[in-house]
Design an enzyme around this catalytic site. Structure first.
Site, PDB file in Angstrom:
ATOM      1  CB  CYS A   3      -1.011  -0.046   1.331  1.00 32.50           C
ATOM      2  SG  CYS A   3      -1.699   1.480   1.541  1.00 32.50           S
ATOM      3  CG  HIS A  95      -6.683   9.229   0.439  1.00 37.56           C
ATOM      4  ND1 HIS A  95      -7.032   7.974   0.516  1.00 37.56           N
ATOM      5  CD2 HIS A  95      -7.281  10.051  -0.520  1.00 37.56           C
ATOM      6  CE1 HIS A  95      -7.516   8.077  -0.885  1.00 37.56           C
ATOM      7  NE2 HIS A  95      -7.628   9.141  -1.589  1.00 37.56           N
TER       8      HIS A  95
HETATM    9  P1  AMP Z   1      -8.351   9.085  -4.539  1.00 39.25           P
HETATM   10  O1  AMP Z   1      -8.375   9.005  -6.183  1.00 39.25           O
HETATM   11  O2  AMP Z   1      -9.272   9.788  -3.693  1.00 39.25           O
HETATM   12  O3  AMP Z   1      -7.881   7.493  -4.281  1.00 39.25           O
HETATM   13  O4  AMP Z   1      -6.976   9.821  -4.242  1.00 39.25           O
HETATM   14  C1  AMP Z   1      -5.489   9.322  -4.288  1.00 39.25           C
HETATM   15  C2  AMP Z   1      -4.678  10.552  -4.766  1.00 39.25           C
HETATM   16  O5  AMP Z   1      -3.286  10.233  -4.257  1.00 39.25           O
HETATM   17  C3  AMP Z   1      -4.578  11.190  -5.938  1.00 39.25           C
HETATM   18  O6  AMP Z   1      -4.853  12.658  -5.715  1.00 39.25           O
HETATM   19  C4  AMP Z   1      -3.160  11.009  -6.305  1.00 39.25           C
HETATM   20  O7  AMP Z   1      -2.580  12.260  -6.905  1.00 39.25           O
HETATM   21  C5  AMP Z   1      -2.535  10.904  -4.920  1.00 39.25           C
HETATM   22  N1  AMP Z   1      -1.092  10.400  -4.803  1.00 39.25           N
HETATM   23  C6  AMP Z   1      -0.895   9.309  -5.302  1.00 39.25           C
HETATM   24  N2  AMP Z   1       0.560   8.759  -5.118  1.00 39.25           N
HETATM   25  C7  AMP Z   1       0.993   9.689  -4.065  1.00 39.25           C
HETATM   26  C8  AMP Z   1       2.178   9.989  -3.635  1.00 39.25           C
HETATM   27  N3  AMP Z   1       3.138   9.098  -3.821  1.00 39.25           N
HETATM   28  N4  AMP Z   1       2.278  11.127  -2.913  1.00 39.25           N
HETATM   29  C9  AMP Z   1       1.328  11.937  -2.923  1.00 39.25           C
HETATM   30  N5  AMP Z   1       0.350  11.795  -3.651  1.00 39.25           N
HETATM   31  C10 AMP Z   1      -0.241  10.801  -4.159  1.00 39.25           C
END
Ligand code: AMP
Length: 108
Positions: A3, A95
């Protein structure tokens, strides 16, 4: 550990923290959708808001949202928790998105 948010919370993947407490971290989204786009993430792996059974952790996360927004200088912001794939969830570790820094308009 597969994860990505568990790995970030554990420090395996570097990501500067806006806030960290024993229960949560707040980081900046890697693909920001607004001038300020924070993610508030519990350290404990919980798949989504739908599977959060710990009301105490829920309260701490909301307090984390308020504090992370304050530290980022956001007096006004939008709070989103995509819950499930059809709602746009792509990372299956709970989140909260905290978005601000520009007028966001009505939800579409
Ligand atoms: P969701 O689509 O609501 O599951 O949001 C997941 C979010 O995580 C997206 O806005 C991505 O841009 C963000 N995300 C994915 N990988 C990373 C990372 N390594 N660091 C910061 N944000 C991330």
């Amino acid at each position: 550990m597969s994860c990505i948010f568990c790995r970030i919370a554990a420090g395996e993947i570097p990501s500067p923290r806006v806030l960290e407490t024993p229960d949560l971290i707040a980081i900046r989204d890697i693909a920001p959708q607004a001038p300020a786009h924070l993610l508030v993430i519990p350290r404990r792996h919980v798949e989504s808001l739908a599977s959060l059974e710990d009301a105490s952790l829920g309260g701490k996360l909301l307090e984390g949202v308020r504090e992370a927004a304050r530290l980022a200088g956001l007096a006004e912001y939008r709070l989103i928790a995509n819950t499930g794939a059809s709602a746009g969830q792509t990372v299956f570790h709970l989140h909260f998105h905290v978005l601000g820094g520009r007028p966001l308009g009505a939800l579409g």
